[in-house]
Design a protein around this motif. Sequence first.
Motif, short mmCIF file in Angstrom:
data_model
loop_
_atom_site.label_atom_id
_atom_site.label_comp_id
_atom_site.label_asym_id
_atom_site.label_seq_id
_atom_site.Cartn_x
_atom_site.Cartn_y
_atom_site.Cartn_z
N ARG A 9 0.84 -1.21 0.00
CA ARG A 9 0.00 0.00 0.00
C ARG A 9 0.87 1.25 0.00
O ARG A 9 1.96 1.27 0.58
N ASP A 10 0.37 2.29 -0.64
CA ASP A 10 1.02 3.59 -0.58
C ASP A 10 0.08 4.57 0.13
O ASP A 10 -1.00 4.19 0.56
N ARG A 11 0.50 5.78 0.25
CA ARG A 11 -0.31 6.79 0.95
C ARG A 11 -1.03 7.74 -0.01
O ARG A 11 -1.54 8.77 0.39
N GLU A 12 -1.05 7.39 -1.29
CA GLU A 12 -1.70 8.23 -2.28
C GLU A 12 -3.23 8.14 -2.15
O GLU A 12 -3.76 7.09 -1.77
N PRO A 13 -3.94 9.22 -2.48
CA PRO A 13 -5.40 9.17 -2.41
C PRO A 13 -6.00 8.29 -3.50
O PRO A 13 -5.34 7.97 -4.49
N GLU A 22 -11.87 0.59 4.09
CA GLU A 22 -10.80 -0.12 3.37
C GLU A 22 -11.21 -0.35 1.92
O GLU A 22 -12.40 -0.47 1.62
N GLY A 58 -2.86 8.47 -7.09
CA GLY A 58 -3.08 9.72 -6.40
C GLY A 58 -3.56 10.84 -7.30
O GLY A 58 -3.97 11.88 -6.81
#
Length: 109
Positions: A9-13, A22, A58
């Motif tokens: 997982r990344d932190r991009e929207p 989730e 993102g």
Amino acid sequence: MDITFPRPRDREPFAWGLSGPEPVELWERFSPAYESQLERLIVTLRDLGFHPTIGGAGSEDGEYIRAPYANNARIVFFYHLEDPADARFVASLDDAALRAWIVDAWQVP
């Protein structure tokens, strides 16, 4: 770049937001269904001689597959993954139909 699944997982929207806390929908990055469909596309494209990469996480249009064909720098496959209608379309294709769609739509020799 070697792509392995499931991806970390990344932190991009998320382009379309999430339906819950989730990712679970086919068009929500990192849901099991999304990762499975993305892997299926990557494998099929590689089998056809493409060199797929994933980008756009993102962005407002969402994640996409970009794939030049063989040793040619020309991009002949580009497809957004986070659009619900597009995700449902790809999911509706069995393996033979997916391959035929790629060959027909992107004129693979």
